[in-house]
Design a protein around this motif. Structure first.
Motif, short mmCIF file in Angstrom:
data_model
loop_
_atom_site.label_atom_id
_atom_site.label_comp_id
_atom_site.label_asym_id
_atom_site.label_seq_id
_atom_site.Cartn_x
_atom_site.Cartn_y
_atom_site.Cartn_z
N ILE A 1 0.87 -1.18 0.00
CA ILE A 1 0.00 0.00 0.00
C ILE A 1 0.90 1.23 0.00
CG2 ILE A 1 -1.76 1.27 1.28
CD1 ILE A 1 -2.59 -1.42 2.49
N PRO A 2 0.72 2.12 -0.97
CA PRO A 2 1.59 3.30 -0.99
C PRO A 2 1.36 4.15 0.26
CG PRO A 2 -0.15 3.52 -2.61
CD PRO A 2 -0.24 2.13 -2.05
N GLU A 3 2.44 4.45 0.92
CA GLU A 3 2.36 5.22 2.15
C GLU A 3 2.54 6.70 1.81
OE1 GLU A 3 5.11 5.77 6.04
OE2 GLU A 3 4.75 3.72 5.36
N SER A 4 1.63 7.53 2.27
CA SER A 4 1.70 8.96 2.01
C SER A 4 2.60 9.62 3.05
CB SER A 4 0.30 9.56 2.04
OG SER A 4 0.38 10.94 1.83
N VAL A 5 3.76 10.08 2.59
CA VAL A 5 4.71 10.72 3.49
C VAL A 5 4.31 12.17 3.72
CG1 VAL A 5 7.13 11.34 3.81
CG2 VAL A 5 6.54 9.19 2.72
N VAL A 6 3.91 12.85 2.65
CA VAL A 6 3.52 14.25 2.72
C VAL A 6 2.00 14.34 2.52
CG1 VAL A 6 3.86 16.53 1.70
CG2 VAL A 6 5.73 14.91 1.75
N PRO A 7 1.29 15.06 3.38
CA PRO A 7 -0.16 15.18 3.21
C PRO A 7 -0.52 15.81 1.86
CG PRO A 7 0.54 16.05 5.34
CD PRO A 7 1.77 15.75 4.56
N GLU A 8 -1.63 15.36 1.28
CA GLU A 8 -2.07 15.85 -0.03
C GLU A 8 -2.30 17.36 -0.02
OE1 GLU A 8 -2.36 14.34 -2.99
OE2 GLU A 8 -1.42 12.59 -2.07
N LYS A 9 -2.83 17.87 1.07
CA LYS A 9 -3.12 19.31 1.16
C LYS A 9 -1.82 20.12 1.03
CE LYS A 9 -5.29 22.77 4.08
NZ LYS A 9 -5.94 23.06 5.35
N LEU A 10 -0.77 19.67 1.69
CA LEU A 10 0.52 20.35 1.63
C LEU A 10 1.12 20.27 0.22
CD1 LEU A 10 2.63 21.85 3.30
CD2 LEU A 10 3.66 19.66 3.83
N LEU A 11 0.95 19.13 -0.45
CA LEU A 11 1.44 19.00 -1.83
C LEU A 11 0.74 19.97 -2.76
CD1 LEU A 11 1.82 15.14 -2.30
CD2 LEU A 11 3.62 16.85 -2.31
N GLU A 12 -0.57 20.12 -2.62
CA GLU A 12 -1.33 21.04 -3.47
C GLU A 12 -0.89 22.48 -3.25
OE1 GLU A 12 -3.35 20.40 -5.99
OE2 GLU A 12 -2.85 18.30 -5.66
N GLU A 13 -0.66 22.86 -1.99
CA GLU A 13 -0.21 24.22 -1.69
C GLU A 13 1.17 24.47 -2.30
OE1 GLU A 13 -0.34 25.01 2.50
OE2 GLU A 13 -2.45 24.50 2.63
N ALA A 14 2.04 23.49 -2.25
CA ALA A 14 3.38 23.63 -2.83
C ALA A 14 3.29 23.78 -4.34
CB ALA A 14 4.23 22.43 -2.46
N LYS A 15 2.44 23.01 -4.99
CA LYS A 15 2.27 23.10 -6.44
C LYS A 15 1.74 24.47 -6.83
CE LYS A 15 1.51 18.20 -7.23
NZ LYS A 15 0.53 17.18 -7.61
#
Length: 84
Positions: free
Chosen positions: A18-32
């Motif tokens: 199962i792919p483990e999410s290291v960085v929360p999706e919300k933080l990734l979207e803000e960075a993008k």
């Protein structure tokens, strides 16, 4: 000295991983979004030579023209007028 035989460790099937999410999706979207804002910034051109303006230049000069201006300004300050 006796060498022991290595026992292979059973590995889980790739489907079981199962792919483990290291960085929360919300933080990734803000960075993008923050990176896109930098890319979409319109480049300002130098008022003297027309190349890309330096990011810290308030006068609208590229880094070369800005450096030349500061250097000329320093040289003119160092030449004190002769007092008679």
């Amino acid at each position: 000295m006796v060498k022991r035989k290595r026992i292979p460790v059973p590995r889980p099937a790739p489907e079981a991983l199962i792919p483990e999410s290291v960085v929360p999706e919300k933080l990734l979207e803000e960075a993008k979004r923050s990176i896109e804002a930098d890319r979409l910034r319109k480049t300002v051109l130098c008022t003297v030579c027309g190349s890309e303006c330096a990011p810290n230049s308030a006068e609208g000069l590229c880094w070369v023209c800005r450096r030349l201006k500061l250097s000329a300004w320093r040289d003119s300050d160092s030449q004190m007028p002769a007092q008679e």
